[in-house]
Design an enzyme around this catalytic site. Structure first.
Site, PDB file in Angstrom:
ATOM      1  CE  LYS A  24     -41.720   4.587  35.726  1.00 22.45           C
ATOM      2  NZ  LYS A  24     -40.471   4.126  36.347  1.00 22.45           N
TER       3      LYS A  24
ATOM      4  CE1 TYR B   2     -44.957   4.474  37.470  1.00 20.16           C
ATOM      5  CE2 TYR B   2     -46.076   3.584  35.535  1.00 20.16           C
ATOM      6  CZ  TYR B   2     -45.194   3.430  36.595  1.00 20.16           C
ATOM      7  OH  TYR B   2     -44.545   2.227  36.764  1.00 20.16           O
TER       8      TYR B   2
ATOM      9  CB  THR C  93     -44.131  -3.884  44.336  1.00 17.52           C
ATOM     10  OG1 THR C  93     -44.869  -2.988  43.495  1.00 17.52           O
ATOM     11  CG2 THR C  93     -43.168  -4.719  43.498  1.00 17.52           C
TER      12      THR C  93
HETATM   13  N1  LIG Z   1     -44.279  -3.367  40.194  1.00 18.14           N
HETATM   14  C1  LIG Z   1     -44.608  -3.306  38.891  1.00 18.14           C
HETATM   15  O1  LIG Z   1     -45.433  -4.090  38.385  1.00 18.14           O
HETATM   16  C2  LIG Z   1     -43.978  -2.282  38.003  1.00 18.14           C
HETATM   17  C3  LIG Z   1     -44.393  -2.236  36.671  1.00 18.14           C
HETATM   18  C4  LIG Z   1     -43.796  -1.323  35.819  1.00 18.14           C
HETATM   19  C5  LIG Z   1     -42.803  -0.484  36.289  1.00 18.14           C
HETATM   20  N2  LIG Z   1     -42.439  -0.532  37.599  1.00 18.14           N
HETATM   21  C6  LIG Z   1     -41.378   0.388  38.031  1.00 18.14           C
HETATM   22  O2  LIG Z   1     -40.492  -0.289  38.882  1.00 18.14           O
HETATM   23  C7  LIG Z   1     -39.928   0.624  39.816  1.00 18.14           C
HETATM   24  C8  LIG Z   1     -40.108   0.059  41.213  1.00 18.14           C
HETATM   25  O3  LIG Z   1     -41.500  -0.047  41.442  1.00 18.14           O
HETATM   26  P1  LIG Z   1     -42.115  -0.940  42.610  1.00 18.14           P
HETATM   27  O4  LIG Z   1     -43.313  -1.598  42.063  1.00 18.14           O
HETATM   28  O5  LIG Z   1     -41.054  -1.756  43.252  1.00 18.14           O
HETATM   29  O6  LIG Z   1     -42.613   0.233  43.582  1.00 18.14           O
HETATM   30  P2  LIG Z   1     -42.546   0.398  45.182  1.00 18.14           P
HETATM   31  O7  LIG Z   1     -42.791  -0.885  45.842  1.00 18.14           O
HETATM   32  O8  LIG Z   1     -43.484   1.535  45.462  1.00 18.14           O
HETATM   33  O9  LIG Z   1     -41.050   0.887  45.421  1.00 18.14           O
HETATM   34  C9  LIG Z   1     -40.648   2.126  44.923  1.00 18.14           C
HETATM   35  C10 LIG Z   1     -39.352   2.514  45.571  1.00 18.14           C
HETATM   36  O10 LIG Z   1     -38.966   3.805  45.057  1.00 18.14           O
HETATM   37  C11 LIG Z   1     -38.706   4.649  46.166  1.00 18.14           C
HETATM   38  N3  LIG Z   1     -38.904   6.047  45.814  1.00 18.14           N
HETATM   39  C12 LIG Z   1     -40.001   6.638  45.295  1.00 18.14           C
HETATM   40  N4  LIG Z   1     -39.766   7.945  45.097  1.00 18.14           N
HETATM   41  C13 LIG Z   1     -38.491   8.180  45.500  1.00 18.14           C
HETATM   42  C14 LIG Z   1     -37.677   9.318  45.542  1.00 18.14           C
HETATM   43  N5  LIG Z   1     -38.127  10.514  45.141  1.00 18.14           N
HETATM   44  N6  LIG Z   1     -36.410   9.208  46.001  1.00 18.14           N
HETATM   45  C15 LIG Z   1     -35.944   8.010  46.420  1.00 18.14           C
HETATM   46  N7  LIG Z   1     -36.678   6.892  46.413  1.00 18.14           N
HETATM   47  C16 LIG Z   1     -37.943   6.975  45.959  1.00 18.14           C
HETATM   48  C17 LIG Z   1     -39.651   4.171  47.242  1.00 18.14           C
HETATM   49  O11 LIG Z   1     -39.235   4.662  48.495  1.00 18.14           O
HETATM   50  P3  LIG Z   1     -40.220   4.698  49.765  1.00 18.14           P
HETATM   51  O12 LIG Z   1     -40.236   3.330  50.345  1.00 18.14           O
HETATM   52  O13 LIG Z   1     -39.557   5.703  50.653  1.00 18.14           O
HETATM   53  O14 LIG Z   1     -41.558   5.146  49.264  1.00 18.14           O
HETATM   54  C18 LIG Z   1     -39.479   2.678  47.089  1.00 18.14           C
HETATM   55  O15 LIG Z   1     -38.271   2.269  47.674  1.00 18.14           O
HETATM   56  C19 LIG Z   1     -40.637   1.944  39.612  1.00 18.14           C
HETATM   57  O16 LIG Z   1     -39.842   2.791  38.823  1.00 18.14           O
HETATM   58  C20 LIG Z   1     -41.895   1.551  38.862  1.00 18.14           C
HETATM   59  O17 LIG Z   1     -42.360   2.590  38.052  1.00 18.14           O
HETATM   60  C21 LIG Z   1     -43.009  -1.409  38.468  1.00 18.14           C
END
Ligand SMILES: NC(=O)c1ccc[n+]([C@@H]2O[C@H](COP(=O)([O-])OP(=O)(O)OC[C@H]3O[C@@H](n4cnc5c(N)ncnc54)[C@H](OP(=O)(O)O)[C@@H]3O)[C@@H](O)[C@H]2O)c1
Length: 307
Positions: free
Chosen positions: A192, A188, A223
């Site tokens: 990134k 991951y 999330t």
């Molecule tokens: N939350 C944090 O603290 C945090 C920190 C650093 C970076 N991020 C980054 O922020 C972004 C969003 O994360 P989040 O925390 O909101 O995660 P999340 O709640 O798991 O949401 C991820 C989203 O991406 C979708 N997804 C995953 N793989 C996919 C694919 N192959 N094709 C289309 N859609 C796909 C998921 O769809 P499904 O619902 O179908 O699974 C979901 O809608 C990510 O890139 C993550 O790495 C988050």
């Protein structure tokens, strides 16, 4: 990181934010958000819809995405929230989407879809899943949308990276994890890191064309992705995490702020351009950066004419 990536950090940093930056009417602007059905993607889509944009949610699961689309339409009062079924990790799915969407202008493309799988998964194209979802799929999508992005006159491409990328250098030697024991957290974070380097390169490709390209990190936000992929981290930090809207704030700001934040190609956190390295051993050579681009072109099956 405590007191910065968390909710307290957001409160502290946000004292310098200008509310007027987000008071933008987005009517007539077309914004694409991958993974827009959950977490930060959903918060981003909602914020864009509330400002009047036409928002396309690019999601892989019809059931989850339809529920999210309907809720975003209701909470934003904006009916122009559309859904497209796209699995970003699947190159044929990305190509089908762009061919069928017929988009003439794209004003914002948010590469938000992300995952941290517990074990190695290979994508439909035989790529390691985080590489496919965070890097190769977004690379192909950006490339195929280059014409509508340029046509917008002022477009933004945003890679939602992670602060975890600070722990990793640009590692390209075993991208399928054939020779290493799989570690989802490392895979991951390495992908990134790749997003940050890729955004810099795309910013050069689009220089002078009215397309700004950014990478950013959202800090730590509450999330379902964090809850399920990092349960121990979540248990320790849940009281101090940002809300999804706080995590998405810089994504929205980069997408809408007028004029476009500069410099294009930079890595942003809480509306400020940040260093991309804190650890000296994570620095990469230009040749490695160039190799990332070549690998993306090759994996995405892009010919010179697609660039
Ligand atoms: N939350 C944090 O603290 C945090 C920190 C650093 C970076 N991020 C980054 O922020 C972004 C969003 O994360 P989040 O925390 O909101 O995660 P999340 O709640 O798991 O949401 C991820 C989203 O991406 C979708 N997804 C995953 N793989 C996919 C694919 N192959 N094709 C289309 N859609 C796909 C998921 O769809 P499904 O619902 O179908 O699974 C979901 O809608 C990510 O890139 C993550 O790495 C988050």
């Amino acid at each position: 990181m405590i007191g910065s990536f968390d909710h307290i950090g957001f409160q502290r940093h946000s004292r310098a934010f200008r509310a007027a930056d987000l008071a933008v009417d987005l009517a007539g602007r077309v914004c694409l958000v991958t993974g827009g059905n959950a977490g930060l993607g959903r918060a981003t889509a909602e914020a864009l819809a509330k400002r009047g944009a036409t928002v396309h949610l690019l999601c892989r699961d019809a059931g989850r995405a339809e529920v999210a689309r309907d809720e975003i339409r209701r909470t934003s009062g904006n009916a122009r929230v559309e859904l497209a079924l796209v699995d970003v990790s699947d190159l044929a799915s990305v190509r089908r989407y762009v061919a069928s969407a017929g988009l003439e202008k794209v004003h914002a493309l948010v590469h938000n879809a992300g995952a941290l799988p517990p074990s190695r998964i290979l994508s439909a194209d035989g790529l390691e899943f985080t590489l496919a979802t965070h890097v190769v799929g977004p690379h192909l999508l950006t490339s195929l949308l280059a014409t509508p992005l340029r046509a917008a006159g002022d477009a933004r491409v945003i890679f939602v990276s992670s602060g975890g990328m600070y722990t990793q250098r640009l590692a390209l030697d075993d991208l399928r994890w054939d020779r290493r024991s799989y570690d989802g957290v490392v895979a991951y974070a390495q992908t990134k890191r790749m997003q940050v380097v890729l955004a810099e390169r795309w910013s050069r490709v689009f220089a002078g064309a009215g397309v700004s390209v950014y990478s950013m990190h959202p800090g730590w936000a509450d999330t379902s992705g964090v809850q399920t992929s990092l349960p121990r981290f979540y248990k320790l930090t849940q009281r101090i995490l940002r809300s999804p809207a706080e995590g998405a704030d810089t994504v929205v700001w980069l997408a809408v702020c007028q004029p476009a934040p500069t410099p294009s190609g930079a890595f942003w956190f809480d509306r400020k351009a940040r260093d991309t390295h804190y650890l000296p051993w994570t620095r990469e050579a230009q040749a490695t950066r160039d190799r990332l681009w070549e690998e993306c072109q090759r994996f995405a099956g892009l010919e010179r004419s697609d660039r």
